[in-house]
Structures are given as structure tokens and as C-alpha cells.
Motif scaffolding. Structure first.
Motif, PDB file in Angstrom:
ATOM      1  N   THR A   1      -0.144   1.548   5.073  1.00  0.00           N
ATOM      2  CA  THR A   1       0.151   0.553   6.092  1.00  0.00           C
ATOM      3  C   THR A   1       1.649   0.311   6.152  1.00  0.00           C
ATOM      4  O   THR A   1       2.275  -0.010   5.126  1.00  0.00           O
ATOM      5  N   ILE A   2       2.235   0.477   7.337  1.00  0.00           N
ATOM      6  CA  ILE A   2       3.647   0.198   7.532  1.00  0.00           C
ATOM      7  C   ILE A   2       3.789  -1.191   8.142  1.00  0.00           C
ATOM      8  O   ILE A   2       2.983  -1.598   8.983  1.00  0.00           O
ATOM      9  N   SER A   3       4.808  -1.916   7.689  1.00  0.00           N
ATOM     10  CA  SER A   3       5.056  -3.251   8.232  1.00  0.00           C
ATOM     11  C   SER A   3       6.549  -3.538   8.132  1.00  0.00           C
ATOM     12  O   SER A   3       7.286  -2.809   7.479  1.00  0.00           O
ATOM     13  N   ARG A   4       6.972  -4.611   8.807  1.00  0.00           N
ATOM     14  CA  ARG A   4       8.385  -4.964   8.747  1.00  0.00           C
ATOM     15  C   ARG A   4       8.530  -6.474   8.725  1.00  0.00           C
ATOM     16  O   ARG A   4       7.713  -7.188   9.319  1.00  0.00           O
ATOM     17  N   ASP A   5       9.570  -6.921   8.054  1.00  0.00           N
ATOM     18  CA  ASP A   5       9.921  -8.337   7.997  1.00  0.00           C
ATOM     19  C   ASP A   5      11.347  -8.448   8.528  1.00  0.00           C
ATOM     20  O   ASP A   5      12.305  -8.147   7.810  1.00  0.00           O
ATOM     21  N   THR A   6      11.462  -8.853   9.780  1.00  0.00           N
ATOM     22  CA  THR A   6      12.775  -8.898  10.416  1.00  0.00           C
ATOM     23  C   THR A   6      13.690  -9.909   9.739  1.00  0.00           C
ATOM     24  O   THR A   6      14.891  -9.668   9.603  1.00  0.00           O
ATOM     25  N   ALA A   7      13.149 -10.995   9.268  1.00  0.00           N
ATOM     26  CA  ALA A   7      13.962 -12.014   8.603  1.00  0.00           C
ATOM     27  C   ALA A   7      14.606 -11.471   7.332  1.00  0.00           C
ATOM     28  O   ALA A   7      15.701 -11.885   6.952  1.00  0.00           O
ATOM     29  N   LYS A   8      13.930 -10.528   6.696  1.00  0.00           N
ATOM     30  CA  LYS A   8      14.445  -9.941   5.457  1.00  0.00           C
ATOM     31  C   LYS A   8      15.084  -8.577   5.693  1.00  0.00           C
ATOM     32  O   LYS A   8      15.518  -7.927   4.739  1.00  0.00           O
ATOM     33  N   ASN A   9      15.106  -8.118   6.943  1.00  0.00           N
ATOM     34  CA  ASN A   9      15.649  -6.787   7.259  1.00  0.00           C
ATOM     35  C   ASN A   9      15.019  -5.708   6.390  1.00  0.00           C
ATOM     36  O   ASN A   9      15.710  -4.835   5.838  1.00  0.00           O
ATOM     37  N   THR A  10      13.728  -5.766   6.252  1.00  0.00           N
ATOM     38  CA  THR A  10      13.038  -4.855   5.332  1.00  0.00           C
ATOM     39  C   THR A  10      11.796  -4.260   5.993  1.00  0.00           C
ATOM     40  O   THR A  10      11.080  -4.950   6.722  1.00  0.00           O
ATOM     41  N   VAL A  11      11.575  -2.989   5.716  1.00  0.00           N
ATOM     42  CA  VAL A  11      10.372  -2.294   6.140  1.00  0.00           C
ATOM     43  C   VAL A  11       9.585  -1.917   4.889  1.00  0.00           C
ATOM     44  O   VAL A  11      10.179  -1.555   3.861  1.00  0.00           O
ATOM     45  N   TYR A  12       8.284  -1.998   4.987  1.00  0.00           N
ATOM     46  CA  TYR A  12       7.425  -1.717   3.837  1.00  0.00           C
ATOM     47  C   TYR A  12       6.462  -0.580   4.148  1.00  0.00           C
ATOM     48  O   TYR A  12       6.091  -0.354   5.306  1.00  0.00           O
ATOM     49  N   LEU A  13       6.046   0.100   3.102  1.00  0.00           N
ATOM     50  CA  LEU A  13       4.966   1.064   3.210  1.00  0.00           C
ATOM     51  C   LEU A  13       4.002   0.784   2.068  1.00  0.00           C
ATOM     52  O   LEU A  13       4.297   1.076   0.905  1.00  0.00           O
ATOM     53  N   GLN A  14       2.887   0.167   2.411  1.00  0.00           N
ATOM     54  CA  GLN A  14       1.836  -0.090   1.430  1.00  0.00           C
ATOM     55  C   GLN A  14       0.967   1.149   1.330  1.00  0.00           C
ATOM     56  O   GLN A  14       0.400   1.581   2.335  1.00  0.00           O
ATOM     57  N   MET A  15       0.875   1.695   0.129  1.00  0.00           N
ATOM     58  CA  MET A  15       0.127   2.933  -0.074  1.00  0.00           C
ATOM     59  C   MET A  15      -1.027   2.652  -1.018  1.00  0.00           C
ATOM     60  O   MET A  15      -0.821   2.299  -2.183  1.00  0.00           O
ATOM     61  N   ASP A  16      -2.234   2.788  -0.511  1.00  0.00           N
ATOM     62  CA  ASP A  16      -3.448   2.572  -1.299  1.00  0.00           C
ATOM     63  C   ASP A  16      -4.206   3.881  -1.470  1.00  0.00           C
ATOM     64  O   ASP A  16      -3.992   4.846  -0.739  1.00  0.00           O
ATOM     65  N   SER A  17      -5.098   3.894  -2.438  1.00  0.00           N
ATOM     66  CA  SER A  17      -5.935   5.079  -2.695  1.00  0.00           C
ATOM     67  C   SER A  17      -5.088   6.346  -2.771  1.00  0.00           C
ATOM     68  O   SER A  17      -5.391   7.356  -2.125  1.00  0.00           O
ATOM     69  N   LEU A  18      -4.042   6.288  -3.555  1.00  0.00           N
ATOM     70  CA  LEU A  18      -3.118   7.417  -3.633  1.00  0.00           C
ATOM     71  C   LEU A  18      -3.777   8.656  -4.214  1.00  0.00           C
ATOM     72  O   LEU A  18      -4.660   8.571  -5.088  1.00  0.00           O
ATOM     73  N   LYS A  19      -3.346   9.799  -3.707  1.00  0.00           N
ATOM     74  CA  LYS A  19      -3.880  11.091  -4.114  1.00  0.00           C
ATOM     75  C   LYS A  19      -2.735  11.949  -4.663  1.00  0.00           C
ATOM     76  O   LYS A  19      -1.572  11.744  -4.295  1.00  0.00           O
ATOM     77  N   PRO A  20      -3.054  12.938  -5.480  1.00  0.00           N
ATOM     78  CA  PRO A  20      -1.989  13.821  -5.986  1.00  0.00           C
ATOM     79  C   PRO A  20      -1.181  14.463  -4.867  1.00  0.00           C
ATOM     80  O   PRO A  20       0.030  14.676  -5.017  1.00  0.00           O
ATOM     81  N   GLU A  21      -1.816  14.744  -3.736  1.00  0.00           N
ATOM     82  CA  GLU A  21      -1.101  15.363  -2.620  1.00  0.00           C
ATOM     83  C   GLU A  21      -0.140  14.408  -1.921  1.00  0.00           C
ATOM     84  O   GLU A  21       0.609  14.832  -1.038  1.00  0.00           O
ATOM     85  N   ASP A  22      -0.138  13.156  -2.308  1.00  0.00           N
ATOM     86  CA  ASP A  22       0.847  12.211  -1.784  1.00  0.00           C
ATOM     87  C   ASP A  22       2.166  12.289  -2.553  1.00  0.00           C
ATOM     88  O   ASP A  22       3.146  11.633  -2.188  1.00  0.00           O
ATOM     89  N   THR A  23       2.190  13.065  -3.616  1.00  0.00           N
ATOM     90  CA  THR A  23       3.404  13.213  -4.413  1.00  0.00           C
ATOM     91  C   THR A  23       4.525  13.808  -3.574  1.00  0.00           C
ATOM     92  O   THR A  23       4.365  14.874  -2.972  1.00  0.00           O
ATOM     93  N   ALA A  24       5.650  13.105  -3.525  1.00  0.00           N
ATOM     94  CA  ALA A  24       6.785  13.540  -2.701  1.00  0.00           C
ATOM     95  C   ALA A  24       7.930  12.550  -2.873  1.00  0.00           C
ATOM     96  O   ALA A  24       7.753  11.473  -3.457  1.00  0.00           O
ATOM     97  N   VAL A  25       9.077  12.915  -2.335  1.00  0.00           N
ATOM     98  CA  VAL A  25      10.161  11.962  -2.159  1.00  0.00           C
ATOM     99  C   VAL A  25       9.940  11.307  -0.804  1.00  0.00           C
ATOM    100  O   VAL A  25       9.781  12.001   0.208  1.00  0.00           O
ATOM    101  N   TYR A  26       9.931   9.983  -0.789  1.00  0.00           N
ATOM    102  CA  TYR A  26       9.683   9.236   0.438  1.00  0.00           C
ATOM    103  C   TYR A  26      11.004   8.689   0.979  1.00  0.00           C
ATOM    104  O   TYR A  26      11.775   8.070   0.237  1.00  0.00           O
ATOM    105  N   TYR A  27      11.217   8.929   2.268  1.00  0.00           N
ATOM    106  CA  TYR A  27      12.450   8.519   2.918  1.00  0.00           C
ATOM    107  C   TYR A  27      12.171   7.491   4.005  1.00  0.00           C
ATOM    108  O   TYR A  27      11.245   7.653   4.811  1.00  0.00           O
ATOM    109  N   CYS A  28      12.995   6.469   4.040  1.00  0.00           N
ATOM    110  CA  CYS A  28      12.982   5.495   5.125  1.00  0.00           C
ATOM    111  C   CYS A  28      13.962   5.984   6.193  1.00  0.00           C
ATOM    112  O   CYS A  28      15.020   6.541   5.869  1.00  0.00           O
ATOM    113  N   ALA A  29      13.611   5.772   7.457  1.00  0.00           N
ATOM    114  CA  ALA A  29      14.479   6.222   8.535  1.00  0.00           C
ATOM    115  C   ALA A  29      14.496   5.207   9.661  1.00  0.00           C
ATOM    116  O   ALA A  29      13.498   4.502   9.901  1.00  0.00           O
ATOM    117  N   GLY A  30      15.625   5.131  10.361  1.00  0.00           N
ATOM    118  CA  GLY A  30      15.762   4.232  11.499  1.00  0.00           C
ATOM    119  C   GLY A  30      16.279   4.985  12.710  1.00  0.00           C
ATOM    120  O   GLY A  30      17.010   5.963  12.570  1.00  0.00           O
TER     121      GLY A  30
END
Length: 124
Positions: A69-98
Motif C-alpha cells: 500500500t502506497i500512501s503520502r502525508d503532505t504535512a510531513k513531506n513523506t511517502v510510505y510503502l507498506q509491504m505485507d505478506s512479503l515474499k523472497p521475490e520481493d528482495t530488491a533495492v527499493y527506490y523512491c521517485a518523484g
């Protein structure tokens, strides 16, 4: 100019959860659509999720739909990525982009600002 700094990565077991954060500074954050991408060793960078400037519209890669689930908090200038039920294939370097647009995009070249990345490893 927008500066992005990711945090929250780590080593977890399959089925666990993690929340990534992306703190933005510089140019007005609220005017940018944001996204998360990931890159596993030996693979190309791939789209994970995107959120519009307003936060109303979101889009996910099929591989993470219903788990992330992706979400953002404009007051905090922050974007989140909630990752549940993680799998081995989710292994990676994760990058934020604008991107300098209000609308979401699944294409990496359409994003002009990138963070340094945070490692997520899912292993038994």
C-alpha cells in the motif's frame, strides 16, 4: 529540485511486513506525484507503486497488488510503502521517485527525482 531519502529497509522473513518511508525536501512536495520502484540483482528496475499528488489515485504492479500500500502525508513531506505478506521475490533495492506532474506514472524515465535506495531482503 527535490531531494528524496528512503528508510525502513531490512532483513525479514517470508510473511513479515515492512514499512518504507521516503522523506522529501526542497521543491514543493505536494505538487509531485510519487512512486516506488525496485531493482533486484541482475534485473532491470521495475515499477512497484505510484500515488498522485492528491493521494486519491494509486496504481500497483500486479506482483504486489493486495499486499503493498502506497500512501503520502503532505504535512510531513513523506511517502510510505507498506509491504505485507512479503515474499523472497520481493528482495530488491527499493527506490523512491518523484515527478514534476500531479498524475501517476508506471514508467521510470518519467520520474526526474530519485532517492539512493534502501535494501529489502526477504529470506527464511
Amino acid at each position: 529540485q527535490v531531494q528524496l531519502v528512503e528508510s525502513g529497509g531490512g532483513l525479514v522473513q517470508p510473511g513479515d511486513s515492512l514499512r518504507l518511508s521516503c522523506a522529501a525536501s526542497g521543491r514543493t512536495f505536494s505538487s509531485n506525484a510519487m512512486g516506488w520502484f525496485r531493482q533486484a540483482p541482475g534485473k532491470e528496475r521495475e515499477f512497484v507503486a505510484s500515488i498522485s499528488r492528491s493521494g486519491i489515485s494509486t496504481r500497483y504492479a500486479d506482483s504486489v497488488k493486495d499486499r503493498f500500500t502506497i500512501s503520502r502525508d503532505t504535512a510531513k513531506n513523506t511517502v510510505y510503502l507498506q509491504m505485507d505478506s512479503l515474499k523472497p521475490e520481493d528482495t530488491a533495492v527499493y527506490y523512491c521517485a518523484g515527478r514534476s506532474s500531479w498524475s501517476i506514472s508506471t514508467t521510470a524515465p518519467e520520474y526526474g527525482y530519485w532517492g539512493q535506495g534502501t535494501q529489502v531482503t526477504v529470506s527464511p
